[in-house]
Design a protein around this motif. Structure first.
Motif, PDB file in Angstrom:
ATOM      1  N   TRP A  52     121.782  25.996  28.960  1.00 52.05           N
ATOM      2  CA  TRP A  52     120.841  25.044  29.575  1.00 52.05           C
ATOM      3  C   TRP A  52     120.963  23.707  28.536  1.00 52.05           C
ATOM      4  O   TRP A  52     121.348  24.016  27.431  1.00 52.05           O
ATOM      5  CB  TRP A  52     119.284  25.360  29.689  1.00 52.05           C
ATOM      6  N   ARG A  53     120.507  22.578  29.114  1.00 56.20           N
ATOM      7  CA  ARG A  53     120.414  21.290  28.363  1.00 56.20           C
ATOM      8  C   ARG A  53     119.264  20.529  29.090  1.00 56.20           C
ATOM      9  O   ARG A  53     119.864  20.136  30.389  1.00 56.20           O
ATOM     10  CB  ARG A  53     121.987  20.652  28.193  1.00 56.20           C
ATOM     11  N   LEU A  54     118.310  20.009  28.707  1.00 53.04           N
ATOM     12  CA  LEU A  54     117.332  19.224  29.362  1.00 53.04           C
ATOM     13  C   LEU A  54     117.157  17.984  28.562  1.00 53.04           C
ATOM     14  O   LEU A  54     117.121  17.819  27.436  1.00 53.04           O
ATOM     15  CB  LEU A  54     115.972  20.072  29.522  1.00 53.04           C
ATOM     16  N   TRP A  82     111.138  18.903  28.334  1.00 47.51           N
ATOM     17  CA  TRP A  82     110.818  19.723  27.259  1.00 47.51           C
ATOM     18  C   TRP A  82     109.378  20.283  27.355  1.00 47.51           C
ATOM     19  O   TRP A  82     108.519  19.193  27.495  1.00 47.51           O
ATOM     20  CB  TRP A  82     111.050  19.066  25.770  1.00 47.51           C
ATOM     21  N   VAL A 129     113.705  30.423  24.292  1.00 45.86           N
ATOM     22  CA  VAL A 129     114.071  30.529  25.598  1.00 45.86           C
ATOM     23  C   VAL A 129     114.791  32.046  26.124  1.00 45.86           C
ATOM     24  O   VAL A 129     114.283  32.579  26.894  1.00 45.86           O
ATOM     25  CB  VAL A 129     114.700  29.579  26.326  1.00 45.86           C
ATOM     26  N   SER A 153     115.901  26.908  21.692  1.00 49.82           N
ATOM     27  CA  SER A 153     116.699  27.850  22.706  1.00 49.82           C
ATOM     28  C   SER A 153     116.617  29.258  22.502  1.00 49.82           C
ATOM     29  O   SER A 153     116.782  29.977  23.576  1.00 49.82           O
ATOM     30  CB  SER A 153     118.123  27.230  22.646  1.00 49.82           C
ATOM     31  N   TYR A 195     110.960  24.542  32.123  1.00 49.19           N
ATOM     32  CA  TYR A 195     111.801  24.335  33.177  1.00 49.19           C
ATOM     33  C   TYR A 195     113.097  25.217  32.643  1.00 49.19           C
ATOM     34  O   TYR A 195     113.781  25.800  33.552  1.00 49.19           O
ATOM     35  CB  TYR A 195     112.371  22.858  33.410  1.00 49.19           C
ATOM     36  N   ALA A 196     113.475  25.090  31.635  1.00 50.62           N
ATOM     37  CA  ALA A 196     114.765  25.885  31.124  1.00 50.62           C
ATOM     38  C   ALA A 196     114.304  27.380  31.436  1.00 50.62           C
ATOM     39  O   ALA A 196     115.371  28.117  32.082  1.00 50.62           O
ATOM     40  CB  ALA A 196     114.957  25.709  29.438  1.00 50.62           C
ATOM     41  N   THR A 197     113.296  28.168  31.072  1.00 52.24           N
ATOM     42  CA  THR A 197     113.139  29.385  31.467  1.00 52.24           C
ATOM     43  C   THR A 197     113.061  29.726  32.707  1.00 52.24           C
ATOM     44  O   THR A 197     113.568  30.680  33.492  1.00 52.24           O
ATOM     45  CB  THR A 197     111.818  29.917  30.783  1.00 52.24           C
ATOM     46  N   THR A 214     121.130  23.806  34.268  1.00 53.51           N
ATOM     47  CA  THR A 214     121.002  25.545  33.862  1.00 53.51           C
ATOM     48  C   THR A 214     122.151  25.958  34.752  1.00 53.51           C
ATOM     49  O   THR A 214     122.327  25.972  35.763  1.00 53.51           O
ATOM     50  CB  THR A 214     119.703  25.813  34.044  1.00 53.51           C
ATOM     51  N   ALA A 236     116.760  29.388  34.344  1.00 61.03           N
ATOM     52  CA  ALA A 236     117.626  30.416  33.927  1.00 61.03           C
ATOM     53  C   ALA A 236     117.234  31.705  34.442  1.00 61.03           C
ATOM     54  O   ALA A 236     118.085  32.558  34.749  1.00 61.03           O
ATOM     55  CB  ALA A 236     117.418  30.619  32.161  1.00 61.03           C
TER      56      ALA A 236
END
Length: 175
Positions: free
Chosen positions: A93-95, A100, A139, A136, A104-106, A74, A109
């Protein structure tokens, strides 16, 4: 940088194998024009590291604090491809699939946005994805980013005729 559950750090040699595995996963790469080979993944890490040296920011490797598992990236990336909103800094981001659904992405970020606005003094940060990438987009909306459909565009780095070419653009201004 650290969040409650994550460490956002520069890339390490031991990240290369799991990063390549993530980039070869058809589900992870569903909204990208192609999966990446190991060599392409390694080149991407090298480019990201050069970006840190040049810009002082970039796409940080994500590691779960508890257990140290690599789960993706991220961060912030500068774009100057031909589009109505460039040059711009994007949050992206790329997880890994195993990461998922955990937020985590939020979480990561939010930390990257805070750095972009507070430390880098950016006036605006954008995010973009293929129209059909609903995960995405969700997010982006959780981050408080907004979309004006008039900003949507055909991404010049995606081949014509690809269902991924039409791209939505979300924006967030410095608070």
């Amino acid at each position: 940088m650290e969040t409650e559950r994550l460490i956002m750090r520069r890339w390490r040699e031991e990240d290369r194998e799991p990063f390549a595995a993530m980039n070869a996963d058809p589900e992870v790469m569903e909204h990208f024009p192609a999966r990446l080979t190991r060599a392409q993944s390694d080149m991407m890490i090298d480019r990201m590291e050069r970006g840190f040296e040049r810009d002082g920011y970039g796409l940080w490797a994500l590691e779960v604090r508890e257990g140290g598992e690599f789960v993706g990236f991220t961060g912030l990336i500068y774009w100057d491809f031909p589009a109505h909103f460039t040059p711009a800094v994007e949050i992206g981001w790329r997880l890994t699939r195993s990461a998922w659904g955990h937020g985590y992405a939020t979480e990561a970020a939010r930390a990257a946005l805070a750095r972009g606005f507070a430390e880098l003094n950016l006036a605006e940060i954008v995010s973009m994805t293929a129209v059909r990438n609903v995960r995405s987009r969700a997010v982006m909306e959780r981050l408080g980013m907004t979309r004006d459909p008039a900003d949507d565009f055909d991404h010049p780095n995606v081949p014509e005729g690809s269902p991924l070419r039409r791209t939505v653009l979300y924006r967030l201004s410095r608070p």
